[in-house]
Design an enzyme around this catalytic site. Structure first.
Site, PDB file in Angstrom:
ATOM      1  N   ASP A  37     -56.559  16.806  45.744  1.00  0.00           N
ATOM      2  CA  ASP A  37     -57.582  17.158  46.678  1.00  0.00           C
ATOM      3  C   ASP A  37     -57.514  16.331  48.118  1.00  0.00           C
ATOM      4  OD1 ASP A  37     -59.786  18.216  47.883  1.00  0.00           O
ATOM      5  OD2 ASP A  37     -61.195  16.840  46.532  1.00  0.00           O
ATOM      6  N   ASP A  75     -61.525  23.058  53.574  1.00  0.00           N
ATOM      7  CA  ASP A  75     -62.430  23.026  54.680  1.00  0.00           C
ATOM      8  C   ASP A  75     -61.767  23.905  55.696  1.00  0.00           C
ATOM      9  OD1 ASP A  75     -63.614  20.983  53.394  1.00  0.00           O
ATOM     10  OD2 ASP A  75     -62.640  19.258  54.521  1.00  0.00           O
ATOM     11  N   ASP A  89     -57.646  22.896  58.884  1.00  0.00           N
ATOM     12  CA  ASP A  89     -58.169  21.538  58.456  1.00  0.00           C
ATOM     13  C   ASP A  89     -56.394  20.695  58.467  1.00  0.00           C
ATOM     14  OD1 ASP A  89     -59.789  19.521  58.194  1.00  0.00           O
ATOM     15  OD2 ASP A  89     -59.490  19.718  56.103  1.00  0.00           O
TER      16      ASP A  89
END
Length: 978
Positions: A460, A696, A700
């Site tokens: 992540d 996002d 991104d």
């Protein structure tokens, strides 16, 4: 040879288990394959769960769950009536009365445990319970009262099995059947020796064996006990959980173990309910009770159904709860006591090495039988030709036979490598302790192993590659974007908007939030909540500071908490600025909120229609923020005319926030440009893939490429996520992930080093004793000497080699696949080469040593045997140094960074001097001259030269296994892969 190899491979397939959740069949299969060829079952299988006991524990757990299921889901009106008729009285203890409480711990616990709504009504509901335990639902308990409450109502701790003491490990180590046989032989030897040779010379041989056995047992127990202490420390760290509570009128963090009855606990998505309690207030609050009841259906909590059980998980919403029962008075406490007895699954490497140990043990057993047979045959042949023949037996003959048997047993002691699977535990314990110091908590043993074989890291972005300390960098409002990370930016924002706009903005920022601005005892303002919410609230505080406009308080009429499916949160408040109407605010993912807006507010506070052209301009601003690696959120509002319900659309857009989350230094230091749709660092030398996953927006990832990275976890993670994780990165740092992988590879490589060393010692010790017995009728290595050799290659060898720290060169090797052979061709080359050298040297010494070394006199045989023993030990000392590097010639690199290795090697050499020079009476050794000592050391040191020569011999690499470790195909990369 091919037949034997195929048979061995077929046998070893029974020793394959998956890294996670192995089936009971697979676990039983390898235990059966080990069979009875185990010297000490108590020690070897100490770190392996007892499947029968685990089955009993599972049955007990199901009974508790069934009991809870009845209490939670089968409460019919008739059952409630029966329960009321049988209600038992709970007298108030004198201590509780003296402390000012008016309800007993048992009665409080029963109310929640039985979901007893009638008793709750009898106590006047949650407010009545709060009064009876002297707590304010607004301010919480007083911190000074926690000790008294723990004394009256109990502490929030669960009953656990008492830790194993050193004496228990000593007892386990002494259960080795081969050592017990040797101790019995030693006792018989002492009896016969005293009868034939008298005191004290008759007891030396037997006493030497007993003392050596005692040394082996003590060192083994000490090593095992030290491991247990490391695991105990790690276990304590696993259980550390902090909760938000209100005490003394302030919201603060406390350990889950410090929570007491009367505490007001704040719960949100992902939290574990720390104790039994009652729902006070909250929004859309849903819990998962499957861990207790086994039912997967989520339970909605409200004032009508206020019963919260400890150990359950918050699935949605947020709430405050009043704690009514803690520790062993909760059902979770009873269940935890049961679960703690289940044991942790064995790791794949432990199982694999049990298979290797079993095969080697069978070979060793065959050699032991052959050696005993040869020694007995030669003895009987010689005795048959002696005066009196086979019919005349003396005490010395009995001692000889007993010695032959003891030698055979000792060969089994040396041959069965009991330390192999235990070395994995030692190495893992050491790695886990070091990782804890580097802020990585390994919750399961197998995880460290698995990380060492990881071929792809899928990570992540937020909080892992970034610092997770977010700030609002830019704001789009009234048609323009402003940079608000500086004072100048705030001044520009202040000049571009009117007070009416500022009031609406602040109202949305402070009321449409799942976080809270709190003031502690020192008067300092802090924000309790997620990093994203914290950033927006900090922005709101700065707006108040610069504009001198403060947000007004308002009652929340309805709250829809944020969740990852809707990607929004909403709130309806009684706004003083909405002409008497309720006002709804919506905040969340930019594309979602923008799609639900039909108008926008300008800088003066006027509302204008959001035309298609204006929508495109807003979308362009959102894309521009995302291209700068900013996380974007939109805030909108709508005055509600009826019912106070949250509307689906028709909102007025207020602002777009661009939130920055700076990259961690550890990421930037390791970064490398790749393609525009995946973030892959220069770890490609260490892994096949490193992929950043971000929610996002599609812009991104390329922004990461173009921004700080140079292309481009434990803190942020919820308790549910931590509980289900195998490894918790406690500092949320990406570089810590690399350390976990590095230590994982170190474990695998260290065990390979140990296996290479141990197999070399095994081969040489077995062959020397067997060949010598066949040709000379005696074993050159005595029982005491063999036990010392066993200690060198087992416990001490594991300590030295299995605890070596990792180095960066390890990460340049490809990850190990599941189908790869554990003993590689490189290892076989080193084992065979070193074994041949040692066998040749020792063979020459055994048969020609007296003349080569010019040994004369009555003690020449004993001197030669002592010299052979001494040379053999120093060969192993230098071979241990050789094993530090299986492929590199320089084996001394970093040798002093591993103080354990240096200490063990030094202690082995020092104790060898003591055995030879001071303990000769017990070890069957005699004094060696300085020339002989130097010769022994020089012959042993030649192993280093042999090792360097061997490493120049190329070996073919094993064919690449199609069975990948993770069982999945590689993740595609490049612009077309997204």
């Amino acid at each position: 040879m091919a037949y034997l190899r195929n048979k061995s491979m077929e046998f070893l397939k029974r020793f394959e288990v998956p890294a996670k959740n192995p089936s009971e069949d697979a676990q039983r299969r390898w235990r059966e394959a080990v069979g009875t060829l185990v010297k000490n079952r108590r020690r070897r299988f100490r770190m392996v769960p007892d499947l029968d006991k685990r089955s009993q524990v599972e049955t007990q757990r199901r009974k508790i769950q069934e009991k809870l299921r009845v209490a939670l889901y089968v409460q019919k009106a008739a059952l409630q009536f029966i329960d009321a008729a049988r209600r038992t009285e709970h007298p108030l203890p004198e201590l509780a009365r003296q402390c000012g409480f008016s309800v007993s711990a048992e009665e409080l616990a029963t109310v929640v445990r039985n979901h007893d709504t009638k008793s709750l009504r009898h106590h006047k509901g949650v407010d009545g319970i709060a009064r009876k335990i002297n707590v304010s639902l607004a301010d919480g308990i007083k911190s000074d009262d926690t000790g008294v409450r723990a004394q009256v109502y109990g502490a929030n701790q669960y009953t656990e099995k008492p830790p194993r003491t050193f004496w228990m490990f000593l007892w386990d180590a002494s259960q080795d059947m081969t050592l017990l046989l040797l101790a019995f032989c030693a006792l018989i030897s002492v009896v016969i020796g005293l009868a034939t040779e008298g005191w004290p010379s008759g007891m030396y041989d037997g006493l030497g064996i007993v003392l050596t056995i005692f040394l082996v047992v003590m060192i083994t127990a000490a090593s095992d006990y030290k491991q247990s202490l490391q695991f105990r420390d790690l276990d304590k760290e696993k259980k550390k959980i902090d909760m938000h509570v209100t005490r003394d009128g302030y919201r603060q963090k406390v350990s889950i173990y410090d929570i007491v009855v009367g505490d007001i606990v704040h719960l949100s998505i992902g939290d574990q309910v720390p104790a039994d309690g009652l729902y006070i207030d909250g929004y859309s609050f849903v819990v998962d009770e499957s861990s207790l009841s086994g039912e997967s259906e989520p339970v909605h909590l409200s004032n009508a159904n206020p019963f919260l059980l400890g150990g359950t998980k918050v699935q949605d919403g947020s709430a405050r709860m009043l704690v009514t029962a803690v520790g062993m008075r909760t059902e979770w406490g009873n269940l935890m006591e049961t679960l703690s007895q289940g044991g942790e699954d064995e790791t794949p490497l432990q199982v694999k090495l049990n298979g290797v140990a079993t095969i080697i043990g069978k070979i060793g057993l065959a050699f032991a039988v052959l050696t005993f047979t040869v020694l007995m045959a030669r003895f009987l042949v010689n005795k048959a030709h002696a005066p009196g023949g086979l019919l005349r037996w003396r005490g010395a003959d009995a001692l000889s036979v007993l010695n032959f048997f003891a030698v055979a047993v000792t060969i089994i002691v040396v041959a069965v490598p009991e330390g192999l699977p235990l070395a994995v535990t030692l190495s893992l314990a050491f790695a886990m302790k070091k990782l804890m110091e580097e802020r990585a908590l390994v919750r399961h043993l197998s995880a460290c192993e698995t990380m060492g074989s990881a071929s792809c890291i899928c990570t992540d972005k937020t909080g892992t590659l970034t610092t997770n300390h977010m700030v609002v960098e830019k704001v789009w409002a009234s048609g323009a974007a402003q940079t608000v990370s500086t004072a100048k930016g705030f001044d520009e924002l202040k000049s571009s908007v009117a007070e009416n706009f500022t009031k609406v903005l602040l109202e949305g920022v402070f009321h449409c939030s799942g976080s809270e601005v709190v003031t502690n005892k020192d008067g300092k303002t802090t924000i309790m909540g997620t990093p994203t919410e914290t950033a927006i609230l900090e922005f709101g505080l700065e707006v108040e500071k610069y504009t001198k406009v403060e947000h007004t308080s308002a009652k929340k009429l309805k709250v829809e908490p944020f969740n990852s499916v809707k990607k929004t949160m909403a709130v309806v408040i009684a706004s003083p600025h909405a002409a008497g109407h309720p006002r709804a605010f919506l905040k969340g993912a930019s594309e979602v909120v923008l799609g639900r807006c039909s108008s926008m507010i300008d800088g003066t506070g006027s509302i204008e229609k959001l035309t298609e052209a204006k929508t495109k301009r807003v979308a362009s601003a959102i894309d521009a923020f995302a291209c700068e690696a900013l996380r974007t959120l939109c805030l909108a509002y709508q005055d509600v005319t009826s019912g106070g319900e949250i509307p689906n659309d028709g909102y007025t857009l207020i602002a777009v926030f661009g939130i920055k989350d700076p990259l961690r230094p550890g990421v930037m230091a390791r970064s490398l440009p790749l393609d525009k749709h995946t973030l892959v660092t220069n770890l490609r030398g260490m892994f096949e893939e490193v992929v950043a996953v971000t929610g996002d927006g599609t812009n991104d990832a390329p922004a990461l490429h173009e921004a700080d990275i140079g292309l481009a976890m434990g803190i942020a993670g919820t308790e549910v996520a931590k509980e289900n994780a195998d490894v918790i990165i406690m500092d949320d740092n990406f570089s810590t992930i690399i350390n976990v992988a590095k230590w994982g590879r170190s474990v695998y490589i260290n065990i390979q080093k140990f296996v290479q060393f141990q197999l070399t010692v095994n081969v040489v010790a077995l062959m020397v004793n067997f060949v010598s017995a066949s040709f000379t009728g005696s074993a050159p290595l005595t029982i005491v000497q063999l036990l010392w050799v066993n200690l060198i290659m087992d416990t001490l060898g594991a300590l030295a080699l299995a605890t070596e720290p990792p180095n960066d060169a390890m990460m340049q090797r490809p990850p190990v696949g599941r189908g790869d052979n554990f003993i590689t061709k490189v290892m076989w080359r080193n084992i065979i080469g070193q074994s041949i050298y040692q066998l040749i040297v020792l063979g020459v010494l055994i048969f020609k040593g007296e003349s080569l070394l010019q040994l004369n006199g009555g003690q020449s045989d004993t001197q030669l045997n002592t010299f052979v023993f001494n040379t053999f030990v120093f060969c192993q000392v230098f071979n241990e140094v050789n094993s530090r590097e299986m492929e590199k010639i320089n084996v001394f690199s970093g040798i002093f960074s591993s103080w354990i290795f240096s200490a063990v090697a030094g202690a082995t050499a020092a104790f060898q001097v003591i055995i030879v020079e001071l303990l000769g009476t017990f070890a069957s050794t005699v004094h060696l001259s300085g020339r002989l000592w130097l010769t022994s050391v020089l012959i042993g040191s030649v192993s280093l030269v042999i090792g360097a020569i061997l490493k120049l011999i190329p070996v073919g690499s094993s064919s690449e296994s199609s069975d990948r470790h993770d069982g999945y195909q590689p993740i595609p990369t490049g612009p077309n892969a997204v």
